[in-house]
Design a protein around this motif. Structure first.
Motif, PDB file in Angstrom:
ATOM      1  N   SER A 272       0.826  -1.205   0.000  1.00  0.00           N
ATOM      2  CA  SER A 272       0.000   0.000   0.000  1.00  0.00           C
ATOM      3  C   SER A 272       0.861   1.256   0.000  1.00  0.00           C
ATOM      4  O   SER A 272       1.683   1.435   0.908  1.00  0.00           O
ATOM      5  CB  SER A 272      -0.908   0.003   1.237  1.00  0.00           C
ATOM      6  OG  SER A 272      -1.675  -1.176   1.302  1.00  0.00           O
ATOM      7  N   PRO A 273       0.708   2.138  -0.994  1.00  0.00           N
ATOM      8  CA  PRO A 273       1.472   3.397  -1.004  1.00  0.00           C
ATOM      9  C   PRO A 273       1.054   4.285   0.158  1.00  0.00           C
ATOM     10  O   PRO A 273      -0.134   4.433   0.439  1.00  0.00           O
ATOM     11  CB  PRO A 273       1.117   4.010  -2.358  1.00  0.00           C
ATOM     12  CG  PRO A 273      -0.186   3.386  -2.736  1.00  0.00           C
ATOM     13  CD  PRO A 273      -0.186   2.015  -2.161  1.00  0.00           C
ATOM     14  N   VAL A 274       2.041   4.858   0.820  1.00  0.00           N
ATOM     15  CA  VAL A 274       1.773   5.694   1.986  1.00  0.00           C
ATOM     16  C   VAL A 274       2.027   7.159   1.694  1.00  0.00           C
ATOM     17  O   VAL A 274       1.220   8.027   2.014  1.00  0.00           O
ATOM     18  CB  VAL A 274       2.625   5.234   3.194  1.00  0.00           C
ATOM     19  CG1 VAL A 274       2.401   6.142   4.392  1.00  0.00           C
ATOM     20  CG2 VAL A 274       2.303   3.791   3.550  1.00  0.00           C
ATOM     21  N   SER A 275       3.184   7.460   1.099  1.00  0.00           N
ATOM     22  CA  SER A 275       3.508   8.853   0.829  1.00  0.00           C
ATOM     23  C   SER A 275       4.537   8.915  -0.283  1.00  0.00           C
ATOM     24  O   SER A 275       5.143   7.911  -0.644  1.00  0.00           O
ATOM     25  CB  SER A 275       4.067   9.540   2.086  1.00  0.00           C
ATOM     26  OG  SER A 275       5.275   8.907   2.480  1.00  0.00           O
ATOM     27  N   GLY A 276       4.750  10.116  -0.794  1.00  0.00           N
ATOM     28  CA  GLY A 276       5.802  10.322  -1.783  1.00  0.00           C
ATOM     29  C   GLY A 276       5.276  10.536  -3.181  1.00  0.00           C
ATOM     30  O   GLY A 276       4.115  10.265  -3.491  1.00  0.00           O
ATOM     31  N   ASP A 277       6.154  11.003  -4.034  1.00  0.00           N
ATOM     32  CA  ASP A 277       5.860  11.214  -5.449  1.00  0.00           C
ATOM     33  C   ASP A 277       5.986   9.869  -6.156  1.00  0.00           C
ATOM     34  O   ASP A 277       7.016   9.211  -6.089  1.00  0.00           O
ATOM     35  CB  ASP A 277       6.853  12.217  -6.029  1.00  0.00           C
ATOM     36  CG  ASP A 277       6.539  12.561  -7.485  1.00  0.00           C
ATOM     37  OD1 ASP A 277       5.847  11.756  -8.146  1.00  0.00           O
ATOM     38  OD2 ASP A 277       6.980  13.612  -7.942  1.00  0.00           O
ATOM     39  N   ALA A 278       4.926   9.464  -6.838  1.00  0.00           N
ATOM     40  CA  ALA A 278       4.934   8.150  -7.486  1.00  0.00           C
ATOM     41  C   ALA A 278       6.036   8.021  -8.525  1.00  0.00           C
ATOM     42  O   ALA A 278       6.454   6.917  -8.861  1.00  0.00           O
ATOM     43  CB  ALA A 278       3.580   7.885  -8.133  1.00  0.00           C
ATOM     44  N   ASP A 279       6.515   9.149  -9.062  1.00  0.00           N
ATOM     45  CA  ASP A 279       7.528   9.083 -10.108  1.00  0.00           C
ATOM     46  C   ASP A 279       8.954   9.057  -9.559  1.00  0.00           C
ATOM     47  O   ASP A 279       9.843   8.475 -10.164  1.00  0.00           O
ATOM     48  CB  ASP A 279       7.383  10.270 -11.058  1.00  0.00           C
ATOM     49  CG  ASP A 279       6.192  10.103 -11.985  1.00  0.00           C
ATOM     50  OD1 ASP A 279       5.806   8.948 -12.231  1.00  0.00           O
ATOM     51  OD2 ASP A 279       5.656  11.122 -12.438  1.00  0.00           O
TER      52      ASP A 279
ATOM     53  N   ARG B 224      12.476  -1.722   6.139  1.00  0.00           N
ATOM     54  CA  ARG B 224      12.583  -1.778   7.593  1.00  0.00           C
ATOM     55  C   ARG B 224      11.332  -2.423   8.154  1.00  0.00           C
ATOM     56  O   ARG B 224      10.271  -2.427   7.515  1.00  0.00           O
ATOM     57  CB  ARG B 224      12.777  -0.388   8.187  1.00  0.00           C
ATOM     58  CG  ARG B 224      11.617   0.571   7.943  1.00  0.00           C
ATOM     59  CD  ARG B 224      11.825   1.887   8.656  1.00  0.00           C
ATOM     60  NE  ARG B 224      10.800   2.868   8.350  1.00  0.00           N
ATOM     61  CZ  ARG B 224       9.597   2.896   8.946  1.00  0.00           C
ATOM     62  NH1 ARG B 224       9.285   1.990   9.855  1.00  0.00           N
ATOM     63  NH2 ARG B 224       8.710   3.820   8.591  1.00  0.00           N
ATOM     64  N   GLY B 225      11.442  -2.970   9.339  1.00  0.00           N
ATOM     65  CA  GLY B 225      10.289  -3.597   9.962  1.00  0.00           C
ATOM     66  C   GLY B 225       9.255  -2.592  10.411  1.00  0.00           C
ATOM     67  O   GLY B 225       9.581  -1.464  10.777  1.00  0.00           O
ATOM     68  N   GLY B 226       7.990  -2.983  10.360  1.00  0.00           N
ATOM     69  CA  GLY B 226       6.901  -2.105  10.773  1.00  0.00           C
ATOM     70  C   GLY B 226       6.278  -1.382   9.616  1.00  0.00           C
ATOM     71  O   GLY B 226       6.893  -1.217   8.560  1.00  0.00           O
ATOM     72  N   ALA B 227       5.045  -0.940   9.816  1.00  0.00           N
ATOM     73  CA  ALA B 227       4.347  -0.182   8.773  1.00  0.00           C
ATOM     74  C   ALA B 227       4.993   1.189   8.598  1.00  0.00           C
ATOM     75  O   ALA B 227       5.628   1.705   9.515  1.00  0.00           O
ATOM     76  CB  ALA B 227       2.873  -0.043   9.138  1.00  0.00           C
ATOM     77  N   CYS B 228       4.805   1.747   7.426  1.00  0.00           N
ATOM     78  CA  CYS B 228       5.387   3.067   7.145  1.00  0.00           C
ATOM     79  C   CYS B 228       4.658   4.152   7.937  1.00  0.00           C
ATOM     80  O   CYS B 228       3.472   4.043   8.198  1.00  0.00           O
ATOM     81  CB  CYS B 228       5.283   3.372   5.658  1.00  0.00           C
ATOM     82  SG  CYS B 228       6.188   2.213   4.604  1.00  0.00           S
TER      83      CYS B 228
ATOM     84  N   PHE C 140       5.985   2.271   0.855  1.00  0.00           N
ATOM     85  CA  PHE C 140       4.948   1.254   0.662  1.00  0.00           C
ATOM     86  C   PHE C 140       4.932   0.308   1.851  1.00  0.00           C
ATOM     87  O   PHE C 140       5.968  -0.267   2.206  1.00  0.00           O
ATOM     88  CB  PHE C 140       5.191   0.466  -0.627  1.00  0.00           C
ATOM     89  CG  PHE C 140       5.165   1.306  -1.869  1.00  0.00           C
ATOM     90  CD1 PHE C 140       4.014   1.385  -2.635  1.00  0.00           C
ATOM     91  CD2 PHE C 140       6.286   2.026  -2.261  1.00  0.00           C
ATOM     92  CE1 PHE C 140       3.984   2.175  -3.778  1.00  0.00           C
ATOM     93  CE2 PHE C 140       6.265   2.813  -3.393  1.00  0.00           C
ATOM     94  CZ  PHE C 140       5.106   2.891  -4.160  1.00  0.00           C
ATOM     95  N   THR C 141       3.776   0.144   2.464  1.00  0.00           N
ATOM     96  CA  THR C 141       3.618  -0.820   3.555  1.00  0.00           C
ATOM     97  C   THR C 141       3.246  -2.174   2.969  1.00  0.00           C
ATOM     98  O   THR C 141       2.236  -2.306   2.276  1.00  0.00           O
ATOM     99  CB  THR C 141       2.522  -0.367   4.539  1.00  0.00           C
ATOM    100  OG1 THR C 141       2.928   0.848   5.172  1.00  0.00           O
ATOM    101  CG2 THR C 141       2.298  -1.428   5.615  1.00  0.00           C
ATOM    102  N   VAL C 142       4.073  -3.172   3.250  1.00  0.00           N
ATOM    103  CA  VAL C 142       3.861  -4.523   2.725  1.00  0.00           C
ATOM    104  C   VAL C 142       3.305  -5.413   3.830  1.00  0.00           C
ATOM    105  O   VAL C 142       3.911  -5.539   4.896  1.00  0.00           O
ATOM    106  CB  VAL C 142       5.172  -5.122   2.181  1.00  0.00           C
ATOM    107  CG1 VAL C 142       4.935  -6.537   1.666  1.00  0.00           C
ATOM    108  CG2 VAL C 142       5.731  -4.243   1.073  1.00  0.00           C
TER     109      VAL C 142
ATOM    110  N   HIS D 276      10.992   1.619   1.145  1.00  0.00           N
ATOM    111  CA  HIS D 276      11.207   2.971   0.612  1.00  0.00           C
ATOM    112  C   HIS D 276      11.847   2.841  -0.764  1.00  0.00           C
ATOM    113  O   HIS D 276      12.891   2.198  -0.920  1.00  0.00           O
ATOM    114  CB  HIS D 276      12.112   3.781   1.541  1.00  0.00           C
ATOM    115  CG  HIS D 276      12.394   5.160   1.025  1.00  0.00           C
ATOM    116  ND1 HIS D 276      11.428   6.158   0.992  1.00  0.00           N
ATOM    117  CD2 HIS D 276      13.529   5.711   0.487  1.00  0.00           C
ATOM    118  CE1 HIS D 276      11.958   7.254   0.480  1.00  0.00           C
ATOM    119  NE2 HIS D 276      13.219   7.017   0.160  1.00  0.00           N
ATOM    120  N   VAL D 277      11.220   3.447  -1.757  1.00  0.00           N
ATOM    121  CA  VAL D 277      11.669   3.350  -3.146  1.00  0.00           C
ATOM    122  C   VAL D 277      12.058   4.736  -3.650  1.00  0.00           C
ATOM    123  O   VAL D 277      11.274   5.683  -3.547  1.00  0.00           O
ATOM    124  CB  VAL D 277      10.567   2.757  -4.047  1.00  0.00           C
ATOM    125  CG1 VAL D 277      11.058   2.664  -5.487  1.00  0.00           C
ATOM    126  CG2 VAL D 277      10.129   1.392  -3.537  1.00  0.00           C
TER     127      VAL D 277
END
Length: 202
Positions: A135-142, A198-202, A147-149, A161-162
Motif C-alpha cells: 500500500s502506497p503511503v507517501s511520496g511522489d509516485a515518479d 525496515r520492519g513495521g508499517a510506514c 509502501f507498507t507490505v 522505501h523506493v
C-alpha cells in the motif's frame, strides 16, 4: 476455513458416536415409543453403522482438506520476512527505460504491483501465491515513495522505501527506419531504483 473444519470434525465425532450405540438400547426405546412396530433386524444396524462410519470418514477427510487450504492461504512471519528481504535485494538497482515520445519524466507504471509480484515470487514453495498487499503511503509516485507490505496470515508488516533516479548510462537511442541513423528526436531514458526496507508499517 478453520471454523468449517471444526464443524466437520464435530459432525464426524457425532456420527462415530451414533455408530457405537448398542442395538438392544435402540430396540428398547423403539418398543416404548412404537410398541406396534416390528422388531428391527440386525442387518439394519449393520447397514446404519457402516453408513455412519463412512460419512464420518468423509467428514474427517473434508475437514483435513479445509485445514490444508486455510494453511496454504496464509503467510507465516518467516515467509514474509524472507520474501521482503529478497524483494528488497532484487529491486535495489532494478532499472528500466522511459520512452520520451510518451513520457518526459521518471514515469513508472506501478510500483505497488512490482513489489507485490516480487514478494509472491520469493515467498517460497510453502507460501501462498496471493494475499500480499503493498500500500502506497507517501511520496511522489515518479521519484520516491513508501509502501507498507503486509500479507494474510501474519500481523508482521514492512516499510519499503523506493527512490527513482536518472542513470544516463542506461540511455538508449534506437536506430532509425530500416537501420539507418536515428533522427535524435526519439530516445529511451534510463532510470534506476534504490530500495530499502525496515520492519513495521510506514
Amino acid at each position: 476455513m478453520t471454523g468449517l473444519a471444526l464443524l466437520l470434525f464435530a459432525l464426524s465425532a457425532l456420527l462415530i458416536a451414533m455408530a457405537c450405540v448398542r442395538a438392544d438400547w435402540v430396540r428398547s426405546i423403539r418398543r416404548r415409543t412404537y410398541p406396534s412396530g416390528g422388531e428391527l433386524p440386525t442387518s439394519a444396524f449393520v447397514t446404519a453403522r457402516v453408513l455412519f462410519l463412512a460419512m464420518s470418514l468423509w467428514g474427517v477427510w473434508q475437514g483435513a482438506q479445509a485445514l490444508a487450504l486455510d494453511s496454504n492461504s496464509r503467510w507465516s512471519h518467516d515467509e514474509l520476512t524472507s520474501a521482503v528481504q529478497q524483494t528488497t535485494d532484487n529491486l535495489d538497482g532494478y532499472w528500466y527505460r522511459v520512452d520520451t515520445l510518451i513520457h518526459d519524466n521518471a514515469y513508472f507504471d506501478d510500483y505497488a504491483t512490482l513489489i507485490e509480484d516480487r514478494v509472491i515470487r520469493y515467498g517460497g514453495g510453502g507460501a501462498p501465491e496471493s494475499s500480499v498487499g503493498a500500500s502506497p503511503v507517501s511520496g511522489d509516485a515518479d521519484t520516491a515513495g513508501d509502501f507498507t507490505v503486509q500479507a494474510n496470515g501474519t500481523e508482521k508488516a514492512f516499510c519499503l522505501h523506493v527512490e527513482n533516479s536518472r542513470d544516463k548510462k542506461l540511455d538508449h537511442t534506437p536506430p532509425g527506419i530500416a537501420g539507418g541513423e536515428s533522427s535524435g528526436s526519439y530516445r529511451e531514458l534510463g532510470y534506476r531504483l534504490a530500495v530499502t526496507a525496515r520492519g513495521g508499517a510506514c
